[in-house]
Design a protein around this motif. Structure first.
Motif, PDB file in Angstrom:
ATOM      1  N   GLY A 160      49.891   5.738-109.159  1.00 41.28           N
ATOM      2  CA  GLY A 160      50.199   5.963-110.573  1.00 41.28           C
ATOM      3  C   GLY A 160      49.050   6.588-111.324  1.00 41.28           C
ATOM      4  O   GLY A 160      49.028   6.575-112.558  1.00 41.28           O
ATOM      5  N   SER A 161      48.061   7.129-110.598  1.00 40.42           N
ATOM      6  CA  SER A 161      46.871   7.672-111.248  1.00 40.42           C
ATOM      7  C   SER A 161      46.672   9.128-110.873  1.00 40.42           C
ATOM      8  O   SER A 161      46.834   9.524-109.725  1.00 40.42           O
ATOM      9  N   ALA A 162      46.304   9.927-111.896  1.00 45.73           N
ATOM     10  CA  ALA A 162      46.046  11.344-111.641  1.00 45.73           C
ATOM     11  C   ALA A 162      44.604  11.571-111.213  1.00 45.73           C
ATOM     12  O   ALA A 162      44.298  12.514-110.494  1.00 45.73           O
ATOM     13  N   ASP A 163      43.688  10.720-111.658  1.00 47.74           N
ATOM     14  CA  ASP A 163      42.272  10.887-111.366  1.00 47.74           C
ATOM     15  C   ASP A 163      41.899  10.066-110.132  1.00 47.74           C
ATOM     16  O   ASP A 163      41.302   8.996-110.232  1.00 47.74           O
ATOM     17  N   TRP A 164      42.230  10.549-108.959  1.00 49.99           N
ATOM     18  CA  TRP A 164      42.033   9.781-107.738  1.00 49.99           C
ATOM     19  C   TRP A 164      40.568   9.693-107.314  1.00 49.99           C
ATOM     20  O   TRP A 164      40.183   8.793-106.576  1.00 49.99           O
ATOM     21  N   ARG A 165      39.723  10.622-107.814  1.00 48.96           N
ATOM     22  CA  ARG A 165      38.324  10.649-107.377  1.00 48.96           C
ATOM     23  C   ARG A 165      37.495   9.473-107.910  1.00 48.96           C
ATOM     24  O   ARG A 165      36.384   9.249-107.450  1.00 48.96           O
ATOM     25  N   GLN A 166      38.037   8.734-108.871  1.00 50.18           N
ATOM     26  CA  GLN A 166      37.310   7.578-109.383  1.00 50.18           C
ATOM     27  C   GLN A 166      37.366   6.386-108.432  1.00 50.18           C
ATOM     28  O   GLN A 166      36.633   5.412-108.601  1.00 50.18           O
ATOM     29  N   TYR A 167      38.243   6.475-107.430  1.00 47.49           N
ATOM     30  CA  TYR A 167      38.416   5.368-106.493  1.00 47.49           C
ATOM     31  C   TYR A 167      37.619   5.624-105.215  1.00 47.49           C
ATOM     32  O   TYR A 167      37.190   6.728-104.924  1.00 47.49           O
ATOM     33  N   GLY A 168      37.485   4.574-104.424  1.00 47.16           N
ATOM     34  CA  GLY A 168      36.813   4.692-103.141  1.00 47.16           C
ATOM     35  C   GLY A 168      35.315   4.526-103.232  1.00 47.16           C
ATOM     36  O   GLY A 168      34.709   4.623-104.300  1.00 47.16           O
ATOM     37  N   GLY A 169      34.697   4.246-102.089  1.00 46.30           N
ATOM     38  CA  GLY A 169      33.262   4.053-102.025  1.00 46.30           C
ATOM     39  C   GLY A 169      32.529   5.367-101.830  1.00 46.30           C
ATOM     40  O   GLY A 169      33.125   6.435-101.636  1.00 46.30           O
ATOM     41  N   VAL A 170      31.211   5.269-101.895  1.00 39.76           N
ATOM     42  CA  VAL A 170      30.357   6.454-101.731  1.00 39.76           C
ATOM     43  C   VAL A 170      29.958   6.566-100.258  1.00 39.76           C
ATOM     44  O   VAL A 170      29.408   5.626 -99.672  1.00 39.76           O
ATOM     45  N   ILE A 171      30.226   7.715 -99.686  1.00 43.88           N
ATOM     46  CA  ILE A 171      29.886   7.967 -98.288  1.00 43.88           C
ATOM     47  C   ILE A 171      29.706   9.460 -98.093  1.00 43.88           C
ATOM     48  O   ILE A 171      30.277  10.279 -98.843  1.00 43.88           O
ATOM     49  N   SER A 172      28.929   9.839 -97.118  1.00 44.97           N
ATOM     50  CA  SER A 172      28.634  11.260 -96.886  1.00 44.97           C
ATOM     51  C   SER A 172      29.732  11.930 -96.073  1.00 44.97           C
ATOM     52  O   SER A 172      29.499  12.487 -94.997  1.00 44.97           O
ATOM     53  N   LEU A 173      30.957  11.868 -96.592  1.00 45.00           N
ATOM     54  CA  LEU A 173      32.102  12.537 -95.989  1.00 45.00           C
ATOM     55  C   LEU A 173      32.784  13.372 -97.059  1.00 45.00           C
ATOM     56  O   LEU A 173      32.832  12.956 -98.228  1.00 45.00           O
ATOM     57  N   PRO A 174      33.322  14.537 -96.696  1.00 44.82           N
ATOM     58  CA  PRO A 174      34.012  15.348 -97.708  1.00 44.82           C
ATOM     59  C   PRO A 174      35.263  14.641 -98.210  1.00 44.82           C
ATOM     60  O   PRO A 174      36.013  14.050 -97.433  1.00 44.82           O
ATOM     61  N   ALA A 175      35.486  14.694 -99.523  1.00 43.81           N
ATOM     62  CA  ALA A 175      36.685  14.071-100.106  1.00 43.81           C
ATOM     63  C   ALA A 175      37.920  14.920 -99.851  1.00 43.81           C
ATOM     64  O   ALA A 175      39.040  14.396 -99.783  1.00 43.81           O
ATOM     65  N   SER A 176      37.726  16.219 -99.700  1.00 40.30           N
ATOM     66  CA  SER A 176      38.852  17.123 -99.474  1.00 40.30           C
ATOM     67  C   SER A 176      38.495  18.135 -98.386  1.00 40.30           C
ATOM     68  O   SER A 176      37.369  18.625 -98.336  1.00 40.30           O
ATOM     69  N   LEU A 177      39.455  18.437 -97.544  1.00 39.57           N
ATOM     70  CA  LEU A 177      39.293  19.455 -96.509  1.00 39.57           C
ATOM     71  C   LEU A 177      40.486  20.391 -96.550  1.00 39.57           C
ATOM     72  O   LEU A 177      41.630  19.946 -96.740  1.00 39.57           O
ATOM     73  N   GLU A 178      40.230  21.674 -96.378  1.00 40.78           N
ATOM     74  CA  GLU A 178      41.276  22.687 -96.452  1.00 40.78           C
ATOM     75  C   GLU A 178      41.308  23.485 -95.154  1.00 40.78           C
ATOM     76  O   GLU A 178      40.308  24.116 -94.772  1.00 40.78           O
ATOM     77  N   ARG A 179      42.426  23.394 -94.451  1.00 42.38           N
ATOM     78  CA  ARG A 179      42.644  24.141 -93.212  1.00 42.38           C
ATOM     79  C   ARG A 179      41.469  23.984 -92.241  1.00 42.38           C
ATOM     80  O   ARG A 179      40.922  24.964 -91.733  1.00 42.38           O
TER      81      ARG A 179
END
Length: 269
Positions: A160-179
């Motif tokens: 129910g949230s549009a701002d998904w980047r506020q969730y989750g912990g901090v880690i050295s992994l990309p939040a988004s990957l494209e192809r």
């Protein structure tokens, strides 16, 4: 007259030749003795030594070089025969393995330079498309959590949230990957994550949790693009190498089975 397929095996020819040599010496009354004290370097042997040099150096050896090569051959032959005489070949795992490898090589030597017909190569290509397909590609967003419980409790709020980047912990992994290719995703997230990713539906809803060696992930899988098989003409050399590798393995196994069938193996229980 059509001969059975096994008669065309190179290893069969190799063994048959060995049997004929042994029979010849037996008929002549001379034992086949690898430790014989006479080393005969005839013209044919000298030609073989010179040919080996020429194949490596792309030129024939000089007289001095040939003399040196013959001396080297004699030295190796003397030490080899003395090693046999002293029984160094018995109960030696390295020698045993090397001899077995040479038998395998004898069975597959003709395949190393074999060229399949265009029809055979296309048949191989069409029967094994998975060997030549490009990698699967993924496009997704992900959030990392240290525990499965944290990921589970966040999943409902995310939907129910549009701002998904506020969730989750901090880690050295990309939040988004494209192809990104399967290999790239494996390198970043590991096999466990990719196995879970393959179980997800392609949709714009968050799914999971998906485990990895680093924790737990919620994933929004935008696209999973299957790999494609390039045209044969574009990967002909790759298909040829694959055919040759598989054919060598098959020839090796068939040659071994031909020999294995002649043995009885008793294994104590």
């Amino acid at each position: 007259m059509n001969l059975p397929n096994w008669t065309r095996e190179p290893l069969v020819h190799f063994l048959a030749a060995g049997t004929l040599v042994f029979a010849w010496f037996a008929w002549q009354g001379e034992p086949l003795d690898p430790t014989d004290r006479v080393i005969d370097i005839d013209r044919e042997m000298q030609a073989q030594i010179a040919l080996g040099f020429e194949r490596m150096m792309n030129r024939p050896p000089t007289d001095a070089e040939l003399d040196g090569l013959i001396d080297q051959y004699v030295r190796e032959e003397v030490l080899y025969r003395e090693a046999l005489r002293l029984g160094f070949d018995r109960d030696d795992a390295v020698v045993r393995r090397r001899m077995a490898q040479k038998m395998d090589m004898a069975a597959t030597a003709s395949v190393e330079t074999a060229q399949p017909s265009d029809a055979d190569l296309r048949k191989w290509y069409e029967e094994h498309p998975e060997r030549f397909a490009t990698e699967v590609e993924y496009s997704f967003d992900q959030l990392w959590f240290e525990t499965e419980g944290e990921a589970q409790s966040t999943l409902a709020r995310l939907r129910g949230s549009a701002d998904w980047r506020q969730y989750g912990g901090v880690i050295s992994l990309p939040a988004s990957l494209e192809r990104k290719s399967r290999r790239d995703v494996l390198a970043n997230f590991g096999e466990q994550f990719v196995a879970g990713l393959d179980q997800l539906e392609q949709q714009e809803q968050w799914q999971g949790p998906v485990p990895s060696g680093l924790g737990w992930h919620l994933v929004r899988l935008h696209a999973r693009t299957p790999g494609k098989v390039p045209p044969l003409n574009a990967i002909r050399e790759e298909v040829l190498n694959d055919w040759r590798t598989a054919t060598i393995a098959e020839r090796k196994e068939r040659a071994y089975q031909l020999l294995r069938d002649a043995y009885r193996v008793d294994i104590a229980r």
